[in-house]
Design a protein around this motif. Sequence first.
Motif, PDB file in Angstrom:
ATOM      1  N   SER A   1     -25.058   6.473   1.107  1.00  0.00           N
ATOM      2  CA  SER A   1     -23.978   5.484   1.991  1.00  0.00           C
ATOM      3  C   SER A   1     -22.727   5.570   0.841  1.00  0.00           C
ATOM      4  O   SER A   1     -22.856   5.838  -0.153  1.00  0.00           O
ATOM      5  CB  SER A   1     -24.427   4.105   1.809  1.00  0.00           C
ATOM      6  N   PRO A   2     -21.903   5.187   1.525  1.00  0.00           N
ATOM      7  CA  PRO A   2     -20.577   4.864   1.076  1.00  0.00           C
ATOM      8  C   PRO A   2     -20.648   4.049  -0.080  1.00  0.00           C
ATOM      9  O   PRO A   2     -21.353   3.176   0.321  1.00  0.00           O
ATOM     10  CB  PRO A   2     -19.398   4.561   2.325  1.00  0.00           C
ATOM     11  N   PHE A   3     -19.670   3.952  -0.971  1.00  0.00           N
ATOM     12  CA  PHE A   3     -20.018   3.074  -2.195  1.00  0.00           C
ATOM     13  C   PHE A   3     -18.690   2.700  -2.590  1.00  0.00           C
ATOM     14  O   PHE A   3     -17.410   3.358  -2.412  1.00  0.00           O
ATOM     15  CB  PHE A   3     -20.622   3.746  -3.174  1.00  0.00           C
ATOM     16  N   MET A   4     -18.547   1.460  -3.295  1.00  0.00           N
ATOM     17  CA  MET A   4     -17.289   0.790  -3.888  1.00  0.00           C
ATOM     18  C   MET A   4     -17.080   1.493  -5.233  1.00  0.00           C
ATOM     19  O   MET A   4     -17.990   1.703  -6.006  1.00  0.00           O
ATOM     20  CB  MET A   4     -17.766  -0.636  -3.840  1.00  0.00           C
ATOM     21  N   LEU A   5     -15.722   1.665  -5.527  1.00  0.00           N
ATOM     22  CA  LEU A   5     -15.443   2.008  -6.932  1.00  0.00           C
ATOM     23  C   LEU A   5     -14.374   0.875  -7.352  1.00  0.00           C
ATOM     24  O   LEU A   5     -13.606   0.354  -6.412  1.00  0.00           O
ATOM     25  CB  LEU A   5     -14.712   3.175  -6.884  1.00  0.00           C
ATOM     26  N   GLU A   6     -14.297   0.489  -8.624  1.00  0.00           N
ATOM     27  CA  GLU A   6     -13.334  -0.323  -8.986  1.00  0.00           C
ATOM     28  C   GLU A   6     -12.646   0.468 -10.332  1.00  0.00           C
ATOM     29  O   GLU A   6     -13.205   0.909 -10.967  1.00  0.00           O
ATOM     30  CB  GLU A   6     -14.091  -1.586  -9.760  1.00  0.00           C
ATOM     31  N   ILE A   7     -11.193   0.370  -9.962  1.00  0.00           N
ATOM     32  CA  ILE A   7     -10.466   0.966 -11.103  1.00  0.00           C
ATOM     33  C   ILE A   7      -9.891   0.084 -11.929  1.00  0.00           C
ATOM     34  O   ILE A   7      -8.856  -0.681 -11.445  1.00  0.00           O
ATOM     35  CB  ILE A   7      -9.313   1.864 -10.212  1.00  0.00           C
ATOM     36  N   GLY A   8      -9.858  -0.049 -13.173  1.00  0.00           N
ATOM     37  CA  GLY A   8      -9.338  -0.907 -14.112  1.00  0.00           C
ATOM     38  C   GLY A   8      -8.266  -0.162 -15.079  1.00  0.00           C
ATOM     39  O   GLY A   8      -7.667   0.833 -14.583  1.00  0.00           O
ATOM     40  N   GLY A   9      -7.680  -0.708 -16.307  1.00  0.00           N
ATOM     41  CA  GLY A   9      -6.946  -0.614 -17.120  1.00  0.00           C
ATOM     42  C   GLY A   9      -7.192   0.827 -17.840  1.00  0.00           C
ATOM     43  O   GLY A   9      -8.085   1.408 -17.774  1.00  0.00           O
ATOM     44  N   PRO A  10      -6.158   1.315 -18.514  1.00  0.00           N
ATOM     45  CA  PRO A  10      -5.989   2.518 -19.138  1.00  0.00           C
ATOM     46  C   PRO A  10      -6.966   2.234 -20.420  1.00  0.00           C
ATOM     47  O   PRO A  10      -6.921   1.244 -21.219  1.00  0.00           O
ATOM     48  CB  PRO A  10      -4.458   2.789 -19.577  1.00  0.00           C
ATOM     49  N   ARG A  11      -7.467   3.408 -20.979  1.00  0.00           N
ATOM     50  CA  ARG A  11      -8.662   3.441 -22.213  1.00  0.00           C
ATOM     51  C   ARG A  11      -8.251   4.811 -22.687  1.00  0.00           C
ATOM     52  O   ARG A  11      -7.777   5.754 -21.904  1.00  0.00           O
ATOM     53  CB  ARG A  11      -9.727   3.127 -21.733  1.00  0.00           C
ATOM     54  N   LEU A  12      -8.614   5.074 -24.208  1.00  0.00           N
ATOM     55  CA  LEU A  12      -8.755   6.294 -24.595  1.00  0.00           C
ATOM     56  C   LEU A  12     -10.277   6.718 -24.950  1.00  0.00           C
ATOM     57  O   LEU A  12     -11.084   5.650 -25.294  1.00  0.00           O
ATOM     58  CB  LEU A  12      -7.980   6.248 -25.798  1.00  0.00           C
ATOM     59  N   PHE A  13     -10.694   7.872 -24.629  1.00  0.00           N
ATOM     60  CA  PHE A  13     -12.216   8.145 -25.009  1.00  0.00           C
ATOM     61  C   PHE A  13     -11.983   8.053 -26.537  1.00  0.00           C
ATOM     62  O   PHE A  13     -11.268   8.572 -27.330  1.00  0.00           O
ATOM     63  CB  PHE A  13     -12.549   9.498 -24.460  1.00  0.00           C
ATOM     64  N   ARG A  14     -13.264   7.439 -27.038  1.00  0.00           N
ATOM     65  CA  ARG A  14     -13.349   7.430 -28.436  1.00  0.00           C
ATOM     66  C   ARG A  14     -13.047   8.627 -29.365  1.00  0.00           C
ATOM     67  O   ARG A  14     -12.486   8.876 -30.287  1.00  0.00           O
ATOM     68  CB  ARG A  14     -14.774   6.952 -29.079  1.00  0.00           C
ATOM     69  N   ASN A  15     -13.601   9.838 -28.806  1.00  0.00           N
ATOM     70  CA  ASN A  15     -13.580  11.199 -29.261  1.00  0.00           C
ATOM     71  C   ASN A  15     -12.198  11.649 -29.039  1.00  0.00           C
ATOM     72  O   ASN A  15     -11.720  13.024 -29.438  1.00  0.00           O
ATOM     73  CB  ASN A  15     -14.566  12.096 -28.707  1.00  0.00           C
ATOM     74  N   GLY A  16     -11.054  11.134 -28.532  1.00  0.00           N
ATOM     75  CA  GLY A  16      -9.804  11.518 -28.515  1.00  0.00           C
ATOM     76  C   GLY A  16      -9.418  12.443 -27.294  1.00  0.00           C
ATOM     77  O   GLY A  16      -8.310  13.149 -27.343  1.00  0.00           O
ATOM     78  N   THR A  17     -10.326  12.777 -26.508  1.00  0.00           N
ATOM     79  CA  THR A  17     -10.283  14.032 -25.414  1.00  0.00           C
ATOM     80  C   THR A  17      -9.362  13.556 -24.266  1.00  0.00           C
ATOM     81  O   THR A  17      -9.021  14.453 -23.558  1.00  0.00           O
ATOM     82  CB  THR A  17     -11.683  14.397 -25.097  1.00  0.00           C
ATOM     83  N   ALA A  18      -9.174  12.387 -23.907  1.00  0.00           N
ATOM     84  CA  ALA A  18      -8.376  11.930 -22.686  1.00  0.00           C
ATOM     85  C   ALA A  18      -8.130  10.485 -22.754  1.00  0.00           C
ATOM     86  O   ALA A  18      -8.778   9.691 -23.465  1.00  0.00           O
ATOM     87  CB  ALA A  18      -9.312  12.040 -21.509  1.00  0.00           C
ATOM     88  N   LEU A  19      -7.012  10.330 -22.134  1.00  0.00           N
ATOM     89  CA  LEU A  19      -6.359   8.942 -21.569  1.00  0.00           C
ATOM     90  C   LEU A  19      -6.659   8.775 -19.931  1.00  0.00           C
ATOM     91  O   LEU A  19      -6.622   9.734 -19.374  1.00  0.00           O
ATOM     92  CB  LEU A  19      -5.048   8.921 -21.732  1.00  0.00           C
ATOM     93  N   TYR A  20      -7.562   7.628 -19.724  1.00  0.00           N
ATOM     94  CA  TYR A  20      -7.712   7.562 -18.294  1.00  0.00           C
ATOM     95  C   TYR A  20      -7.857   6.232 -17.950  1.00  0.00           C
ATOM     96  O   TYR A  20      -7.620   5.050 -18.736  1.00  0.00           O
ATOM     97  CB  TYR A  20      -9.258   8.041 -18.249  1.00  0.00           C
ATOM     98  N   LEU A  21      -8.089   5.789 -16.623  1.00  0.00           N
ATOM     99  CA  LEU A  21      -8.295   4.611 -16.116  1.00  0.00           C
ATOM    100  C   LEU A  21      -9.665   4.490 -15.974  1.00  0.00           C
ATOM    101  O   LEU A  21     -10.294   5.251 -15.424  1.00  0.00           O
ATOM    102  CB  LEU A  21      -7.498   4.556 -14.592  1.00  0.00           C
ATOM    103  N   GLU A  22     -10.046   2.994 -16.434  1.00  0.00           N
ATOM    104  CA  GLU A  22     -11.474   3.002 -16.260  1.00  0.00           C
ATOM    105  C   GLU A  22     -11.843   2.657 -14.905  1.00  0.00           C
ATOM    106  O   GLU A  22     -11.314   2.445 -13.955  1.00  0.00           O
ATOM    107  CB  GLU A  22     -11.641   1.520 -16.883  1.00  0.00           C
ATOM    108  N   ALA A  23     -13.162   3.484 -14.555  1.00  0.00           N
ATOM    109  CA  ALA A  23     -13.572   3.333 -13.489  1.00  0.00           C
ATOM    110  C   ALA A  23     -15.134   2.782 -13.345  1.00  0.00           C
ATOM    111  O   ALA A  23     -15.916   3.179 -14.407  1.00  0.00           O
ATOM    112  CB  ALA A  23     -13.609   4.570 -12.536  1.00  0.00           C
ATOM    113  N   ARG A  24     -15.549   2.041 -12.427  1.00  0.00           N
ATOM    114  CA  ARG A  24     -16.658   1.449 -12.465  1.00  0.00           C
ATOM    115  C   ARG A  24     -17.511   1.482 -11.107  1.00  0.00           C
ATOM    116  O   ARG A  24     -16.809   1.088 -10.254  1.00  0.00           O
ATOM    117  CB  ARG A  24     -16.939  -0.119 -12.886  1.00  0.00           C
ATOM    118  N   SER A  25     -18.709   1.885 -10.978  1.00  0.00           N
ATOM    119  CA  SER A  25     -19.406   1.970  -9.639  1.00  0.00           C
ATOM    120  C   SER A  25     -21.018   2.196 -10.120  1.00  0.00           C
ATOM    121  O   SER A  25     -21.108   3.711 -10.282  1.00  0.00           O
ATOM    122  CB  SER A  25     -18.805   2.870  -8.711  1.00  0.00           C
ATOM    123  N   PRO A  26     -22.061   1.356  -9.928  1.00  0.00           N
ATOM    124  CA  PRO A  26     -23.378   1.740 -10.061  1.00  0.00           C
ATOM    125  C   PRO A  26     -23.638   2.743  -8.978  1.00  0.00           C
ATOM    126  O   PRO A  26     -24.698   3.658  -9.395  1.00  0.00           O
ATOM    127  CB  PRO A  26     -24.266   0.253 -10.025  1.00  0.00           C
TER     128      PRO A  26
END
Length: 187
Positions: free
Chosen positions: A64-89
């Motif tokens: 089924s189609p699903f909801m996603l939530e896009i939040g603020g910017p973060r850095l991965f702990r290992n330093g590989t990327a800057l990203y916007l947080e995304a959440r969706s079970p």
Amino acid sequence: MSPSYLLAVLPPPELAERIQNFRSTHNLKDAAAVPHITVKARSGLSPEALDWQDALRGVVGQHSPFMLEIGGPRLFRNGTALYLEARSPEAVRLHLALLDALKPAKFFGYEGAALKLHLSLALARRGVELPELLTAAQAEFADLEREPLVFTAHTLTPMRKPGPGGFYAPLEEWSLLGRSPAGATPQ
């Protein structure tokens, strides 16, 4: 080196445009040039034999189609990327179903139940200072930190990167199950 594939959800056009403007302002050129949220990374998606496409298209068509939530910017702990947080079970459940459909199952260590959904803004590269970019991203996307963007994914997009130095580009859209079959009664 051969091409690589992944399956992703594309963000709403307004957010994609904001991300592309941010990337352009900061002269960012990397594999994340087309904004996307990876639901299935390239592991097990062989460029030599594309037989995985039918199996995974079938899984997508039954989800089924699903909801996603896009939040603020973060850095991965290992330093590989800057990203916007995304959440969706639901996106993680689809991810697990896609992994199960691959025979033999092959996946990266960061895939599986602990998958960290994200929308990349910049990847670590020579000359790119991600901590400095984080400050700029926090200013640019402060609204998403205060009030995350919520949207519904109706499709999954196979994407292809031609090789090193290239970027992932959309190939087509695979529709998620959007309605009950004719005559079926919703449960």
